[in-house]
Structures are given as structure tokens and as C-alpha cells.
Design a protein around this motif. Structure first.
Motif, PDB file in Angstrom:
ATOM      1  N   TYR A  55      -4.496  30.375  15.258  1.00 23.10           N
ATOM      2  CA  TYR A  55      -5.349  29.279  15.740  1.00 23.10           C
ATOM      3  C   TYR A  55      -4.980  27.928  15.120  1.00 23.10           C
ATOM      4  N   GLN A  56      -4.026  27.927  14.182  1.00 18.67           N
ATOM      5  CA  GLN A  56      -3.763  26.691  13.435  1.00 18.67           C
ATOM      6  C   GLN A  56      -3.396  25.523  14.348  1.00 18.67           C
ATOM      7  N   PHE A  57      -2.770  25.834  15.493  1.00 20.09           N
ATOM      8  CA  PHE A  57      -2.355  24.747  16.397  1.00 20.09           C
ATOM      9  C   PHE A  57      -3.550  23.922  16.881  1.00 20.09           C
ATOM     10  N   LEU A  58      -4.742  24.510  16.881  1.00 18.51           N
ATOM     11  CA  LEU A  58      -5.916  23.776  17.378  1.00 18.51           C
ATOM     12  C   LEU A  58      -6.141  22.505  16.567  1.00 18.51           C
ATOM     13  N   SER A  59      -6.091  22.634  15.248  1.00 19.52           N
ATOM     14  CA  SER A  59      -6.306  21.455  14.402  1.00 19.52           C
ATOM     15  C   SER A  59      -5.014  20.642  14.250  1.00 19.52           C
ATOM     16  N   ARG A  60      -3.897  21.369  14.119  1.00 22.71           N
ATOM     17  CA  ARG A  60      -2.614  20.673  13.885  1.00 22.71           C
ATOM     18  C   ARG A  60      -2.196  19.836  15.106  1.00 22.71           C
ATOM     19  N   ASP A  61      -2.273  20.438  16.309  1.00 23.41           N
ATOM     20  CA  ASP A  61      -1.738  19.748  17.493  1.00 23.41           C
ATOM     21  C   ASP A  61      -2.802  19.011  18.304  1.00 23.41           C
ATOM     22  N   TYR A  62      -4.063  19.449  18.188  1.00 21.89           N
ATOM     23  CA  TYR A  62      -5.104  18.863  19.047  1.00 21.89           C
ATOM     24  C   TYR A  62      -6.237  18.206  18.258  1.00 21.89           C
ATOM     25  N   GLY A  63      -6.210  18.322  16.962  1.00 21.07           N
ATOM     26  CA  GLY A  63      -7.259  17.699  16.147  1.00 21.07           C
ATOM     27  C   GLY A  63      -8.634  18.322  16.343  1.00 21.07           C
ATOM     28  N   LYS A  64      -8.670  19.607  16.723  1.00 27.08           N
ATOM     29  CA  LYS A  64      -9.964  20.286  16.926  1.00 27.08           C
ATOM     30  C   LYS A  64     -10.150  21.354  15.850  1.00 27.08           C
ATOM     31  N   GLY A  65     -11.362  21.438  15.335  1.00 30.14           N
ATOM     32  CA  GLY A  65     -11.658  22.458  14.341  1.00 30.14           C
ATOM     33  C   GLY A  65     -12.049  23.764  15.010  1.00 30.14           C
ATOM     34  N   GLY A  66     -11.934  24.850  14.244  1.00 29.30           N
ATOM     35  CA  GLY A  66     -12.362  26.149  14.741  1.00 29.30           C
ATOM     36  C   GLY A  66     -12.845  26.987  13.567  1.00 29.30           C
ATOM     37  N   VAL A  67     -13.922  27.732  13.793  1.00 26.37           N
ATOM     38  CA  VAL A  67     -14.422  28.618  12.732  1.00 26.37           C
ATOM     39  C   VAL A  67     -14.586  30.014  13.328  1.00 26.37           C
ATOM     40  N   ILE A  68     -13.974  30.998  12.683  1.00 32.92           N
ATOM     41  CA  ILE A  68     -14.085  32.393  13.139  1.00 32.92           C
ATOM     42  C   ILE A  68     -15.452  32.913  12.693  1.00 32.92           C
ATOM     43  N   ALA A  69     -16.234  33.334  13.674  1.00 27.79           N
ATOM     44  CA  ALA A  69     -17.649  33.599  13.391  1.00 27.79           C
ATOM     45  C   ALA A  69     -18.024  35.064  13.552  1.00 27.79           C
ATOM     46  N   GLY A  70     -19.000  35.495  12.743  1.00 32.90           N
ATOM     47  CA  GLY A  70     -19.632  36.798  12.917  1.00 32.90           C
ATOM     48  C   GLY A  70     -20.651  36.730  14.048  1.00 32.90           C
ATOM     49  N   PHE A  71     -21.405  37.800  14.224  1.00 28.63           N
ATOM     50  CA  PHE A  71     -22.177  37.937  15.454  1.00 28.63           C
ATOM     51  C   PHE A  71     -23.699  37.859  15.277  1.00 28.63           C
ATOM     52  N   GLU A  72     -24.160  37.643  14.041  1.00 30.98           N
ATOM     53  CA  GLU A  72     -25.601  37.496  13.817  1.00 30.98           C
ATOM     54  C   GLU A  72     -25.983  36.030  14.039  1.00 30.98           C
ATOM     55  N   PRO A  73     -27.248  35.768  14.374  1.00 30.53           N
ATOM     56  CA  PRO A  73     -27.664  34.364  14.568  1.00 30.53           C
ATOM     57  C   PRO A  73     -27.349  33.506  13.337  1.00 30.53           C
TER      58      PRO A  73
END
Ligand code: SF4
Ligand code: SF4
Length: 364
Positions: A199-217
């Protein structure tokens, strides 16, 4: 059980960090969409924080051509189709697998590809075709079924591969001018296999953050907080919230099993079109287990097939429309009588919005 005190605290923190402008966060997993709907998070978050659903359900992103193709194969009566239950009711232009079964075609619902393998072993005079629709989470176990079939010397088992890869779809979304995403709530289960790196390209190439999330509220609220913190600091990055479920490097053993059997190829996605290297086909050395090769079907859909009339699944999958903005939602299209895959699949966005009444009575 939901820790209400923790949720209250997390919501206060989100309020504190709220940049008070429209923020679009896309969840790329049908399980997240359902968790958000079930816990009412969309309604609890500040109004400017817009959670939108992306192409997070493998059944929903399956191209119409693929659906028509395996339905044609089933109707020829030459094979036993083995499938997970989700594909059973997906309608093609001449009905679904469930309809075909009603017409006497042999369709067997299985809970794993290994069960399909046993079906093949127990029916040596029949050809068993397993419908493989899934993301990186499911490909290793399908690959293992092929390796096992080879080991057992089975000649009547094959896989109809409709597998798709998540990172190319995210790149396609960010290249699409119609799509407006500020950050991603990344899929926990897929990431247990692929890890953080792809997923690193999201921040490196597009300037967007991403967080891998669990499934509880609480996981999803923490993820929203982590994304807001990145935005406030102007430092988009790929982070993990779901530490309890995954290692940052993912699962190399599962990836190796998948890579042994499958190789990337261009694939056509509902809503997103033909994306380079975004699907998986069986490698040449496993061609005799490849249903498309065995039955002379094209590997990649030649052209997009016409979608069901009145279905906005393509726009739903890109997050451009919400389910209640489809004119069929809740009227011609319900989970009892679905028109498109987003309502059929238990992981589909329309099914989640319908089940949790997220449209709040307002039909378009
Ligand atoms: S767990 Fe995997 S297959 Fe299921 S909805 Fe999430 S991304 Fe899709
Ligand atoms: S409500 Fe039904 S018809 Fe409309 S987009 Fe969803 S699945 Fe398709």
C-alpha cells in the motif's frame, strides 16, 4: 461487546481533531461496511466525515462477463459447479446459478475449495469446476487445492479463476477523476496476507494516507482518528491499527502458495473496467486445473457485458453514489429479490445499507 466508554472517548478525540471540512474516507472491505452499518458509526461521526464504501466485496466486483461465462458453462450440463454460497443468487441475463440448479443443473455449495476437491474425488466420472472469486485472502487456499489435486492425481478438478488484487484497484480509483477519496480504511483480512508494503504507493505517489483496520467499532474509530491525525499533520502514511491480527510483513507462506499456482494478469472489474495486472490466472504448468483453458473460454473478458438495467453497482463500487441513490434500491432491488451483486452478496454495500436501514427511509 462494544466498550461504550471507549467509543465515547474516541468520538470526543475525533471531534477534537476534526478539520471541519468535508473528509471522504473509503473503507475497502465489505466486512468494514457491515461493521460500520451495524454499529451505526456513520451516524455517530461528525457530519463532515463521510465514510464511503469502495470495491470491497469480491462478488460485487466480479465482471458481468465472468458471471455469464460460468453460467453458460453450468448450463451446458458438462460439469458440476462448486461454489461458495455468495455466488448462488447473482443474476445473469438468463437467471442465476440457483435458477440453473432449479432446472436440474448440478451446482454444489461448498465451504472451502478442499471440499470441492473431495467432490471431484467422489465423482470421478464428472468434471468439478470450483468458482474462485476472492481477493488475496482466499487465493492461498484455492492454490493449495490445486496443489493437492495435483498431488492426488485428480484429472477432473479445475478452478474458474475470478480472483482480484486489491492494490491495483486502489490505484485505479485514485486515477479516476470522478472519485474523491482523502484516505483509506484498509482491509484487515487481505492485509494479513499481503502486509503493509503493497500500500506504500498510496502515500508515496498519491499523497493519501491509509490505515489497516480491525473489524470492531472501536478499531474503525481508532482508524478514523489515525487518519485525521495524519491529515492534520500533513503527513500521509500507511499505518496499522490491526496489530492484533497481522504482522507488518503479512504471511509469506500463504503468498508463496498463491504465487506457485497463480500469476497476475489483466482483469476486468465491475465499475472499474479493465485494470492491468489486477487479476490472477493459473500458471501454465497448472493449466490442466484451469477451467477457462480446459473448456476453451477466454481468460480475460473481451469486452464489458451490459449490466443489469437500473443497477448502479459500478458507481456504488467507486464510492460515487450511495446505495439509496440507485433508483432500484429497496424497490425493484432487495436482498430477497436482488438486481445486482452489491445487493446479493452478504458482503455487498447495498445489502449492508438495506440491512441496517442506513438510507433512513429516504429513497432516491
Ligand atoms: S474480508 Fe476480504 S473478502 Fe471479506 S469483505 Fe473484507 S476484503 Fe472482502
Ligand atoms: S440497489 Fe440493487 S440495483 Fe441498485 S446498485 Fe445496488 S445492487 Fe445494483
Amino acid at each position: 461487546m462494544v466498550d461504550k466508554q471507549k467509543v465515547r472517548y474516541q468520538l470526543q478525540e475525533i471531534e477534537r481533531m476534526n478539520p471541519c471540512k468535508q473528509i471522504n474516507l473509503m473503507e475497502v472491505c465489505g466486512t468494514h461496511t457491515h461493521a460500520i452499518g451495524k454499529s451505526g458509526l456513520r451516524q455517530l461521526l461528525p457530519q463532515n466525515i463521510n465514510l464511503i464504501s469502495g470495491p470491497g466485496c469480491p462478488v460485487c466486483v466480479t465482471d458481468d462477463w465472468e458471471i455469464e461465462s460460468y453460467l453458460d458453462l453450468a448450463r451446458q450440463g458438462r460439469v458440476i459447479i462448486a461454489t461458495f454460497g455468495d455466488l448462488l443468487k447473482v443474476p445473469g441475463t438468463r437467471g442465476s446459478l440457483a435458477d440453473a440448479r432449479g432446472d436440474g443443473i448440478r451446482v454444489s455449495v461448498v465451504y472451502s475449495p478442499l471440499e470441492a476437491l473431495t467432490l471431484a474425488q467422489n465423482n470421478p466420472t464428472a468434471e468439478v469446476v470450483f468458482l474462485g472469486a476472492g481477493f488475496e485472502t482466499t487465493t492461498p487456499v484455492v492454490a493449495m487445492s490445486v496443489l493437492e489435486a495435483k498431488e492426488r492425481g485428480l484429472k477432473n478438478y479445475s478452478v474458474f479463476s475470478m480472483h482480484k488484487l486489491v492494490p491495483p484497484a486502489l490505484a485505479a480509483l485514485l486515477e479516476d477523476k470522478e472519485v474523491n477519496v482523502d484516505g483509506f480504511i484498509l482491509p484487515g483480512h487481505v492485509s494479513t496476507i499481503i502486509g503493509q508494503e503493497p500500500y506504500q504507493f498510496l502515500s508515496r505517489d498519491y499523497g493519501k494516507g491509509g490505515v489497516i483496520a480491525g473489524f470492531e467499532p472501536e478499531d474503525i474509530l481508532e482508524t478514523v482518528g489515525m487518519l485525521l491525525a495524519q491529515m492534520n499533520q500533513g503527513e500521509p502514511a500507511i499505518k496499522i491499527q490491526y496489530h492484533r491480527g497481522m504482522a507488518p510483513e503479512g504471511n509469506a507462506v500463504a503468498r508463496e502458495a498463491a504465487a506457485k499456482v497463480f500469476t497476475p494478469e489483466d482483469a476486468r472489474w465491475r465499475g472499474l473496467g479493465l485494470l492491468p495486472e489486477s487479476g490472477l490466472r493459473l500458471r501454465r504448468e497448472y493449466e490442466r486445473f484451469d477451467a477457462k483453458a480446459k473448456f476453451g473460454l477466454p481468460q480475460v473478458p473481451p469486452t464489458a457485458v451490459k449490466v443489469q438495467p437500473g443497477c448502479a453497482c459500478g458507481e456504488i463500487l467507486k464510492g460515487i453514489k450511495k446505495p439509496h441513490q440507485c433508483r432500484s434500491f429497496g424497490r425493484a432491488c432487495t436482498p430477497m429479490e436482488p438486481v445486482g451483486p452489491c445487493m446479493v452478496s452478504s458482503e455487498g454495500t447495498c445489502a449492508a445499507y438495506y440491512r441496517y436501514a442506513e438510507y433512513q427511509g429516504e429513497l432516491a
